[in-house]
Design a protein around this motif. Structure first.
Motif, short mmCIF file in Angstrom:
data_model
loop_
_atom_site.label_atom_id
_atom_site.label_comp_id
_atom_site.label_asym_id
_atom_site.label_seq_id
_atom_site.Cartn_x
_atom_site.Cartn_y
_atom_site.Cartn_z
N MET A 1 0.85 -1.19 0.00
CA MET A 1 0.00 0.00 0.00
C MET A 1 0.88 1.24 0.00
O MET A 1 1.92 1.27 0.65
N ASN A 2 0.44 2.27 -0.70
CA ASN A 2 1.17 3.53 -0.80
C ASN A 2 0.46 4.57 0.05
O ASN A 2 -0.54 5.14 -0.37
N TYR A 3 0.96 4.83 1.23
CA TYR A 3 0.37 5.79 2.17
C TYR A 3 0.97 7.17 1.94
O TYR A 3 2.16 7.31 1.69
N LEU A 4 0.12 8.21 2.05
CA LEU A 4 0.58 9.59 1.99
C LEU A 4 -0.03 10.38 3.15
O LEU A 4 -1.24 10.31 3.37
N ASP A 5 0.81 11.14 3.86
CA ASP A 5 0.28 12.03 4.89
C ASP A 5 -0.03 13.39 4.26
O ASP A 5 0.17 13.59 3.06
N THR A 6 -0.51 14.33 5.07
CA THR A 6 -0.92 15.63 4.56
C THR A 6 0.21 16.35 3.83
O THR A 6 0.00 16.92 2.75
N LYS A 7 1.41 16.33 4.38
CA LYS A 7 2.53 17.03 3.74
C LYS A 7 2.87 16.40 2.39
O LYS A 7 3.17 17.11 1.43
N GLN A 8 2.79 15.10 2.29
CA GLN A 8 3.06 14.41 1.03
C GLN A 8 1.96 14.70 0.01
O GLN A 8 2.25 14.86 -1.18
N ILE A 9 0.71 14.78 0.46
CA ILE A 9 -0.40 15.13 -0.43
C ILE A 9 -0.16 16.53 -1.00
O ILE A 9 -0.34 16.77 -2.20
N GLN A 10 0.30 17.46 -0.17
CA GLN A 10 0.54 18.83 -0.60
C GLN A 10 1.70 18.93 -1.59
O GLN A 10 1.80 19.92 -2.31
N GLN A 11 2.54 17.92 -1.66
CA GLN A 11 3.59 17.91 -2.67
C GLN A 11 3.05 17.50 -4.03
O GLN A 11 3.70 17.72 -5.05
N ILE A 12 1.85 16.91 -4.05
CA ILE A 12 1.25 16.44 -5.30
C ILE A 12 0.17 17.39 -5.80
O ILE A 12 0.13 17.72 -6.99
#
Length: 142
Positions: free
Chosen positions: A1-12
């Motif tokens: 599974m590829n998990y993303l936190d809020t900071k990683q979402i904001q990089q996308i």
């Protein structure tokens, strides 16, 4: 599974508080799908006016959360990094149940068609396994 936190979402995706409506991504596959969550709290600004006596998350914001989830799937493709995904249309939208403070909103958007910058995602938002919103989202990457 590829998990993303809020900071990683904001990089996308370009969304930021108070308009970032996805708290985390549980799993995603670039260009294919994304599954995210929004933990709905009573402190959300929109509950001040929608509605004070019976707080309900506005349906358009649930759709926006689904679109942001789909944007993670689309914009995480290497050729789309740094771009923006725009709403192009909405079809087959159905609101089934209310989303209230305390709900954990599960957001799933699957990309079912893409040709050039245009595409379509099948989106479903659920709370405790019950469908809150179902829709077909058309997008354009620009």
């Amino acid at each position: 599974m590829n998990y993303l936190d809020t900071k990683q979402i904001q990089q996308i995706i370009p969304h930021r508080h108070p308009f970032l409506l996805v708290d985390y991504i549980e799993d995603y596959e670039p260009g294919e799908f994304a599954v995210g969550y929004k933990c709905v709290t009573y402190r959300e600004d929109f509950f001040k006016g929608h509605f004070p006596q019976e707080p309900v998350m506005p349906g358009v914001l649930i759709l926006e959360a689904l679109a942001q989830t789909g944007a993670v799937a689309i914009l995480s493709k290497p050729e789309n990094q740094g771009k923006i995904a725009y709403f192009g249309g909405l079809d087959k939208c159905r609101f089934k149940t209310k989303v209230r403070p305390g709900d954990k909103l599960r957001l799933e958007t699957r990309i079912v068609k893409q040709k050039g910058p245009l595409g379509v995602g099948e989106a479903v938002a659920t709370v405790d396994g019950k469908i809150a919103v179902k829709a077909q989202l058309t997008f354009m990457v620009g």
